[in-house]
Every structure is written in C-alpha cells, then in structure tokens.
Write a protein that holds these residues in place. Structure first.
Motif, PDB file in Angstrom:
ATOM      1  N   ASN A  60       0.541  -1.356  -0.038  1.00 51.07           N
ATOM      2  CA  ASN A  60      -0.119   0.098  -0.110  1.00 51.07           C
ATOM      3  C   ASN A  60       0.641   1.306   0.136  1.00 51.07           C
ATOM      4  O   ASN A  60       1.942   1.392  -0.100  1.00 51.07           O
ATOM      5  N   ARG A  61       0.884   2.448  -0.076  1.00 52.04           N
ATOM      6  CA  ARG A  61       1.149   3.634  -0.857  1.00 52.04           C
ATOM      7  C   ARG A  61       0.357   4.664  -0.021  1.00 52.04           C
ATOM      8  O   ARG A  61      -0.916   4.338   0.754  1.00 52.04           O
ATOM      9  N   TYR A  62       1.404   5.653   0.701  1.00 50.83           N
ATOM     10  CA  TYR A  62       0.732   6.613   1.110  1.00 50.83           C
ATOM     11  C   TYR A  62       1.668   7.810   1.476  1.00 50.83           C
ATOM     12  O   TYR A  62       2.616   7.966   0.719  1.00 50.83           O
ATOM     13  N   ARG A  63       1.329   8.913   0.083  1.00 47.18           N
ATOM     14  CA  ARG A  63       1.629  10.505  -0.272  1.00 47.18           C
ATOM     15  C   ARG A  63       1.365  11.159   0.617  1.00 47.18           C
ATOM     16  O   ARG A  63       0.203  11.478   0.034  1.00 47.18           O
ATOM     17  N   PHE A  64       2.215  12.317   0.707  1.00 47.73           N
ATOM     18  CA  PHE A  64       1.487  13.672   1.057  1.00 47.73           C
ATOM     19  C   PHE A  64       3.033  14.604   0.995  1.00 47.73           C
ATOM     20  O   PHE A  64       3.721  14.114   0.473  1.00 47.73           O
ATOM     21  N   THR A  65       2.854  15.909   0.568  1.00 49.74           N
ATOM     22  CA  THR A  65       4.125  16.872   0.859  1.00 49.74           C
ATOM     23  C   THR A  65       4.456  17.532   2.274  1.00 49.74           C
ATOM     24  O   THR A  65       4.118  18.277   2.660  1.00 49.74           O
ATOM     25  N   THR A  66       5.368  17.599   2.064  1.00 46.99           N
ATOM     26  CA  THR A  66       6.404  17.758   3.176  1.00 46.99           C
ATOM     27  C   THR A  66       6.396  19.519   2.932  1.00 46.99           C
ATOM     28  O   THR A  66       5.690  20.283   2.224  1.00 46.99           O
ATOM     29  N   GLU A  67       6.882  20.353   4.099  1.00 44.70           N
ATOM     30  CA  GLU A  67       7.018  21.400   4.162  1.00 44.70           C
ATOM     31  C   GLU A  67       7.908  22.384   3.408  1.00 44.70           C
ATOM     32  O   GLU A  67       7.294  23.147   3.503  1.00 44.70           O
ATOM     33  N   SER A  68       8.327  21.385   2.999  1.00 45.60           N
ATOM     34  CA  SER A  68       9.619  22.076   0.981  1.00 45.60           C
ATOM     35  C   SER A  68       8.561  21.914   0.071  1.00 45.60           C
ATOM     36  O   SER A  68       9.262  22.418  -0.625  1.00 45.60           O
ATOM     37  N   GLY A  69       7.339  21.039   0.071  1.00 43.82           N
ATOM     38  CA  GLY A  69       6.354  21.276  -1.071  1.00 43.82           C
ATOM     39  C   GLY A  69       6.845  20.025  -2.434  1.00 43.82           C
ATOM     40  O   GLY A  69       6.769  20.606  -3.272  1.00 43.82           O
ATOM     41  N   ARG A  70       7.683  19.325  -1.654  1.00 43.06           N
ATOM     42  CA  ARG A  70       7.821  17.292  -1.787  1.00 43.06           C
ATOM     43  C   ARG A  70       7.217  16.805  -1.651  1.00 43.06           C
ATOM     44  O   ARG A  70       6.806  16.282  -0.796  1.00 43.06           O
ATOM     45  N   SER A  71       6.820  15.750  -2.535  1.00 43.11           N
ATOM     46  CA  SER A  71       6.135  14.654  -2.226  1.00 43.11           C
ATOM     47  C   SER A  71       6.882  13.759  -1.513  1.00 43.11           C
ATOM     48  O   SER A  71       8.690  13.987  -1.442  1.00 43.11           O
ATOM     49  N   PHE A  72       6.875  13.114  -0.794  1.00 43.93           N
ATOM     50  CA  PHE A  72       7.178  12.081  -0.402  1.00 43.93           C
ATOM     51  C   PHE A  72       6.178  10.495   0.191  1.00 43.93           C
ATOM     52  O   PHE A  72       4.855  10.649   0.606  1.00 43.93           O
ATOM     53  N   GLU A  73       6.433   9.759  -0.353  1.00 41.78           N
ATOM     54  CA  GLU A  73       5.189   8.912  -0.508  1.00 41.78           C
ATOM     55  C   GLU A  73       5.679   8.038   0.069  1.00 41.78           C
ATOM     56  O   GLU A  73       7.129   7.179   0.153  1.00 41.78           O
TER      57      GLU A  73
END
Length: 151
Positions: A60-73
């Motif tokens: 499974n995958r969970y994706r969010f955006t960091t405070e630097s505006g980059r993706s983290f999955e």
C-alpha cells in the motif's frame, strides 16, 4: 557479481532484494521519519530504483507533501503495516529502504551521517562523522501541521 541482500516486512508477506551498495545512508531525526517509524529516528539506505526488486507481496502507498513542498511517499505492507520503502520528490528514481527490514545482519552497511538533529530526541547520542541540523535541500515553503510541531 554484485552484493545481494534480502529483507521483508514483519509478517513475511512482502519480500524484497537489493543489489549492490546503497549510494547514501543516514540516521534521520525528522518528524516524518519519527512518525513513519514510531520511534526516535529512522535508519535509511538509499538505492537507485533498479537496485531494488520486490520479490513477493503487495504494497500500500501513502503520499503527502512535505513542508518544503516536495512529495514523500511511503510503501508499506497492508497486512502488518511495516513500512519498507519510500520515495522523496527530491531524488527522482531513488528508493529509501528501512534498514531494520533487511534480513540479519540488518545493518550491513556503514552509516556515518545524521540529519535533522534539530528534532533529535534528547536521549539519543550518536557518534557519527557528519551531523546536520537539517539538510542542504531543506527549503520550507509552508509550515508542518500543528500536530507535527507539538501544538
């Protein structure tokens, strides 16, 4: 022949293999790694995508955006919840592997660097060659959610 190491999740449903040495390793004290691991820090081994092969199981995958505006999955076992891999928008084609998920010996590579020491737990004392308050790529464009800042 390249060096081969295998690993997997806690329940054994997901198994993977890496080939060769990681091109970067680190202990990370950022809040994302703390919440990802449920611990004081994460130990990361970064490989080029072609060096990592999922041999069995689904993720499974969970994706969010960091405070630097980059993706983290993050990629994790849907059965036991073990996080095995993650990708960062900063490094295209690079996969982070959770070092503790390798089959013993889990920590077969050198770790000489720690990052995000600004959020390091006060009881953690490491003697690594490099220690950084954040990272060279840290460039916040927005604040983290209040829960990650302790508010």
């Amino acid at each position: 022949m390249s060096e081969i190491h295998e690993g997997g999740c806690q329940c054994g449903s997901v198994r993977y293999r890496t080939t060769g040495q990681p091109h970067r390793t680190a202990v990370c004290h950022c809040r994302y790694c703390q919440t990802r691991t449920g611990s004081a820090f994460g130990v990361s081994a970064y490989f080029n995508g072609e060096q990592v092969e999922v041999r069995s199981g689904e993720l499974n995958r969970y994706r969010f955006t960091t405070e630097s505006g980059r993706s983290f999955e993050t990629q994790f076992c849907p059965t036991c919840g073990t996080t095995l891999f993650w990708t960062l928008g900063l490094w295209d084609g690079v996969i982070g592997v959770a070092a503790g998920t390798f089959d013993p010996p889990s920590f077969w590579f050198d770790v000489t660097r720690e990052v995000f020491t600004r959020s390091k737990a006060p009881f953690v004392t490491l003697a690594l060659a490099e220690s950084h308050e954040t990272t060279a790529s840290y460039a916040p464009v927005a604040g983290d959610s209040p829960r990650l800042r302790g508010q």
